[in-house]
Design a protein around this motif. Sequence first.
Motif, PDB file in Angstrom:
ATOM      1  N   CYS A 280       0.822  -1.208   0.000  1.00 45.77           N
ATOM      2  CA  CYS A 280       0.000   0.000   0.000  1.00 45.77           C
ATOM      3  C   CYS A 280       0.860   1.265   0.000  1.00 45.77           C
ATOM      4  O   CYS A 280       0.337   2.366  -0.132  1.00 45.77           O
ATOM      5  CB  CYS A 280      -0.915   0.036   1.218  1.00 45.77           C
ATOM      6  N   GLY A 281       2.135   1.112   0.235  1.00 44.70           N
ATOM      7  CA  GLY A 281       3.012   2.274   0.238  1.00 44.70           C
ATOM      8  C   GLY A 281       2.833   3.178   1.431  1.00 44.70           C
ATOM      9  O   GLY A 281       3.009   4.387   1.353  1.00 44.70           O
ATOM     10  N   ALA A 282       2.504   2.579   2.588  1.00 47.10           N
ATOM     11  CA  ALA A 282       2.264   3.397   3.784  1.00 47.10           C
ATOM     12  C   ALA A 282       3.560   3.664   4.564  1.00 47.10           C
ATOM     13  O   ALA A 282       3.532   3.865   5.768  1.00 47.10           O
ATOM     14  CB  ALA A 282       1.230   2.705   4.681  1.00 47.10           C
ATOM     15  N   TYR A 283       4.666   3.662   3.859  1.00 46.21           N
ATOM     16  CA  TYR A 283       5.970   3.751   4.530  1.00 46.21           C
ATOM     17  C   TYR A 283       6.102   4.952   5.468  1.00 46.21           C
ATOM     18  O   TYR A 283       6.573   4.822   6.596  1.00 46.21           O
ATOM     19  CB  TYR A 283       7.093   3.795   3.493  1.00 46.21           C
ATOM     20  N   ASP A 284       5.711   6.124   4.990  1.00 43.83           N
ATOM     21  CA  ASP A 284       5.904   7.304   5.827  1.00 43.83           C
ATOM     22  C   ASP A 284       5.070   7.242   7.095  1.00 43.83           C
ATOM     23  O   ASP A 284       5.494   7.693   8.155  1.00 43.83           O
ATOM     24  CB  ASP A 284       5.574   8.581   5.038  1.00 43.83           C
ATOM     25  N   HIS A 285       3.897   6.633   6.980  1.00 46.04           N
ATOM     26  CA  HIS A 285       3.036   6.504   8.158  1.00 46.04           C
ATOM     27  C   HIS A 285       3.677   5.554   9.170  1.00 46.04           C
ATOM     28  O   HIS A 285       3.643   5.785  10.363  1.00 46.04           O
ATOM     29  CB  HIS A 285       1.648   6.011   7.748  1.00 46.04           C
ATOM     30  N   TYR A 286       4.247   4.476   8.654  1.00 50.07           N
ATOM     31  CA  TYR A 286       4.940   3.548   9.556  1.00 50.07           C
ATOM     32  C   TYR A 286       6.129   4.245  10.220  1.00 50.07           C
ATOM     33  O   TYR A 286       6.385   4.069  11.412  1.00 50.07           O
ATOM     34  CB  TYR A 286       5.430   2.310   8.795  1.00 50.07           C
ATOM     35  N   LEU A 287       6.842   5.057   9.445  1.00 56.68           N
ATOM     36  CA  LEU A 287       7.988   5.767  10.016  1.00 56.68           C
ATOM     37  C   LEU A 287       7.531   6.738  11.095  1.00 56.68           C
ATOM     38  O   LEU A 287       8.155   6.833  12.164  1.00 56.68           O
ATOM     39  CB  LEU A 287       8.737   6.527   8.919  1.00 56.68           C
ATOM     40  N   ASN A 288       6.432   7.436  10.827  1.00 51.75           N
ATOM     41  CA  ASN A 288       5.885   8.313  11.867  1.00 51.75           C
ATOM     42  C   ASN A 288       5.592   7.497  13.121  1.00 51.75           C
ATOM     43  O   ASN A 288       5.853   7.944  14.239  1.00 51.75           O
ATOM     44  CB  ASN A 288       4.585   8.974  11.392  1.00 51.75           C
ATOM     45  N   GLY A 289       5.064   6.300  12.896  1.00 49.39           N
ATOM     46  CA  GLY A 289       4.741   5.424  14.018  1.00 49.39           C
ATOM     47  C   GLY A 289       5.981   5.025  14.803  1.00 49.39           C
ATOM     48  O   GLY A 289       5.970   5.030  16.038  1.00 49.39           O
ATOM     49  N   VAL A 290       7.043   4.688  14.116  1.00 50.83           N
ATOM     50  CA  VAL A 290       8.273   4.291  14.814  1.00 50.83           C
ATOM     51  C   VAL A 290       8.813   5.463  15.637  1.00 50.83           C
ATOM     52  O   VAL A 290       9.205   5.296  16.792  1.00 50.83           O
ATOM     53  CB  VAL A 290       9.355   3.816  13.816  1.00 50.83           C
ATOM     54  N   MET A 291       8.780   6.665  15.055  1.00 55.35           N
ATOM     55  CA  MET A 291       9.306   7.823  15.768  1.00 55.35           C
ATOM     56  C   MET A 291       8.450   8.113  17.009  1.00 55.35           C
ATOM     57  O   MET A 291       8.961   8.434  18.070  1.00 55.35           O
ATOM     58  CB  MET A 291       9.373   9.059  14.854  1.00 55.35           C
ATOM     59  N   ARG A 292       7.151   7.940  16.871  1.00 56.90           N
ATOM     60  CA  ARG A 292       6.283   8.161  18.028  1.00 56.90           C
ATOM     61  C   ARG A 292       6.509   7.068  19.075  1.00 56.90           C
ATOM     62  O   ARG A 292       6.538   7.353  20.287  1.00 56.90           O
ATOM     63  CB  ARG A 292       4.813   8.184  17.607  1.00 56.90           C
ATOM     64  N   ALA A 293       6.687   5.839  18.621  1.00 56.52           N
ATOM     65  CA  ALA A 293       6.930   4.743  19.567  1.00 56.52           C
ATOM     66  C   ALA A 293       8.205   5.007  20.365  1.00 56.52           C
ATOM     67  O   ALA A 293       8.261   4.752  21.570  1.00 56.52           O
ATOM     68  CB  ALA A 293       7.040   3.419  18.821  1.00 56.52           C
ATOM     69  N   ALA A 294       9.224   5.536  19.689  1.00 57.23           N
ATOM     70  CA  ALA A 294      10.475   5.835  20.391  1.00 57.23           C
ATOM     71  C   ALA A 294      10.224   6.859  21.493  1.00 57.23           C
ATOM     72  O   ALA A 294      10.768   6.758  22.589  1.00 57.23           O
ATOM     73  CB  ALA A 294      11.521   6.341  19.400  1.00 57.23           C
ATOM     74  N   GLU A 295       9.335   7.821  21.213  1.00 58.13           N
ATOM     75  CA  GLU A 295       8.987   8.816  22.243  1.00 58.13           C
ATOM     76  C   GLU A 295       8.232   8.155  23.396  1.00 58.13           C
ATOM     77  O   GLU A 295       8.494   8.452  24.559  1.00 58.13           O
ATOM     78  CB  GLU A 295       8.081   9.900  21.650  1.00 58.13           C
ATOM     79  N   LEU A 296       7.309   7.249  23.047  1.00 66.72           N
ATOM     80  CA  LEU A 296       6.526   6.575  24.089  1.00 66.72           C
ATOM     81  C   LEU A 296       7.432   5.768  25.011  1.00 66.72           C
ATOM     82  O   LEU A 296       7.197   5.678  26.214  1.00 66.72           O
ATOM     83  CB  LEU A 296       5.492   5.632  23.458  1.00 66.72           C
ATOM     84  N   ILE A 297       8.463   5.170  24.431  1.00 76.50           N
ATOM     85  CA  ILE A 297       9.361   4.321  25.219  1.00 76.50           C
ATOM     86  C   ILE A 297      10.246   5.162  26.126  1.00 76.50           C
ATOM     87  O   ILE A 297      10.482   4.819  27.275  1.00 76.50           O
ATOM     88  CB  ILE A 297      10.214   3.437  24.284  1.00 76.50           C
ATOM     89  N   SER A 298      10.721   6.310  25.622  1.00 73.53           N
ATOM     90  CA  SER A 298      11.697   7.078  26.404  1.00 73.53           C
ATOM     91  C   SER A 298      11.049   7.810  27.571  1.00 73.53           C
ATOM     92  O   SER A 298       9.881   8.086  27.586  1.00 73.53           O
ATOM     93  CB  SER A 298      12.435   8.062  25.508  1.00 73.53           C
TER      94      SER A 298
END
Lengths: 330, 196
Positions: free
Chosen positions: B178-196
């Motif tokens: 589906c080409g949702a790469y940027d959305h997944y990347l946004n998700g990873v960056m947000r997850a990193a914030e949630l973890i820290s």
Amino acid sequence: MPSHDVMPDMELYQPLQVEDAVALADRLGSRAWLLGGGQDTYGWLKDRAKTTEAMIDLNGIESLRGVRETADGIEIGALTTLTEVATNTLINERYGLLSSAAGRVASPQIRNAGTLGGNVSQDVRCWYYRRGLDCYRAGGNLCYADTPEGMNREHAIFGASRCVAVNPSDTAPALVALEASMVLTSVDGERIVAAEDYFVGPAIDIENTTALRTGEILTAVRIPSTWANATFYFEKVADRNVWDFALVSMAVAMKMNGSTIEDSRFVCGAVECKPRRLTEVENAVRGRNRDESTAASIAELASRGARVLAHNQYKVPLMDSLVKRALQSA
Amino acid sequence: MNPKITRRRFIKGVIFSATAATSGAGYYIATAASSRSAGAVERLISLSVNGRTRRVDVLPQETLAHTIRYRLNLTGTKLACNRGECGACTVMIDDVANYSCSLLTHQVKGREITTVEGLRAANGSLHPVQQAFIEELAPQCGFCTPGQVVAAAALLIANPNPSREQARQGLSGNLCRCGAYDHYLNGVMRAAELIS
Ligand SMILES: Cc1cc2nc3c(=O)[nH]c(=O)nc-3n(C[C@H](O)[C@H](O)[C@H](O)COP(=O)(O)OP(=O)(O)OC[C@H]3O[C@@H](n4cnc5c(N)ncnc54)[C@H](O)[C@@H]3O)c2cc1C
Ligand code: SF4
Ligand code: FES
Ligand code: FES
């Protein structure tokens, strides 16, 4: 092409010691297939393009993993993963060329499983052959790629002999540039083969990409201190940055004295069935500056003598351009 | 070293796989009936999956994707290409992302296998990556999502605070049709914030 969920039945052996693996390789001979990370292997078996009765899984042999310092350089266990090769500090500090090459193989997950030994021993990627057609390389008597209609965009421009497939390994050119040697172990002991002689073209052996003999296991790759901390350049050109094999790659090691190139190794990947050493380029740049004018002066030296197929003419300028870029990007 | 294909072997292989394809049961019987030489692996093994030890009967040539989906019924892990080219089957082996379609189950005996089902916390709450993917509307059709989730979770174990470029590299082994790469990347960056 059809792929199957499950591979055909086979015996699986999981030795824990090199001695046991070597004894198994000797006993089973050509009935067995050596298994590193399996990233090249499973495709063959799933597609039924090749089969094996037995598999000797080398992954349990701890002594074949890791990077060690030796009196003259380093030794990398053949079962060391490509991720480890790409990120290991010792390799990064001294032989960054190999780290760069290993870091460009396939995808992160494949590098996490794939081994250095498997990467340098992998088979060619010609689709006719991998589909299971009985071409020259499969023991038959014709080549499907080297025809006017053949799909040969990825194939060789040098060193063809009936077969026009290229060696697809990304680490191979780097290892040849670094003058690495391969340690091959069998029940008869060890045999050391220079990386340059480990990779073989179809004129020497049309069915194998390496000098490995039945019963032998590649146990380690040794890199001498000769090119440690040299100036390196690596570039791989592929259709996509992930998964795809090199269309052309260039691995360069240069010993610099100020801006002068005292000595160098230029090795090109994916243009021949073995890494192609560009000795004429090495001779031409010796004693010259690493700059634009040297780059311009060697012009089309790298690709001299190329024999193109119907669809791979682009590899000629690509090869020359990569040599130039290696000389320009100081 | 590689045994080369002979025409006879090739045809035999195709016939064998054709029967395997028509009936799953036939396939198990066919392989179970074959005899093994001394020294070859024991089929009944223990696997550590999502923190639990499971005893399973595993064929020598079986891939981990097959074992977890069809023997352990953990169908969160998807099988798409079955040849190391998409990432849908990504699982963690000792916290490292791997394609389960391209690993033999017998190679991961004694190692810790984590599938997408094993990521949530003991109290049932979602893994930060799952939570962040929801918040960022990361998935589109969702088929590649389990693989993306596991690859992202593995990335954050190795590097809890990635740059966007590092996250891009970390997820580069997972295709999204589906080409949702940027959305997944946004998700990873947000997850990193949630973890820290
Ligand atoms: C989708 C995909 C993309 C890929 N892209 C790339 C790429 O961009 N660049 C690249 O270089 N490769 C690529 N590959 C090829 C390959 O999977 C990797 O190069 C990997 O490194 C192979 O290592 P392995 O340990 O998994 O090999 P295996 O499959 O285990 O082994 C490969 C071959 O080497 C032999 N072998 C393995 N270990 C030894 C040993 N110690 N001694 C003797 N023989 C041995 C095996 O018998 C087999 O014939 C790709 C593969 C896939 C599936
Ligand atoms: S290039 Fe080599 S491997 Fe490909 S079809 Fe021709 S002989 Fe076979
Ligand atoms: S199903 Fe394993 S990588 Fe595609
Ligand atoms: S969300 Fe549809 S394939 Fe990725």
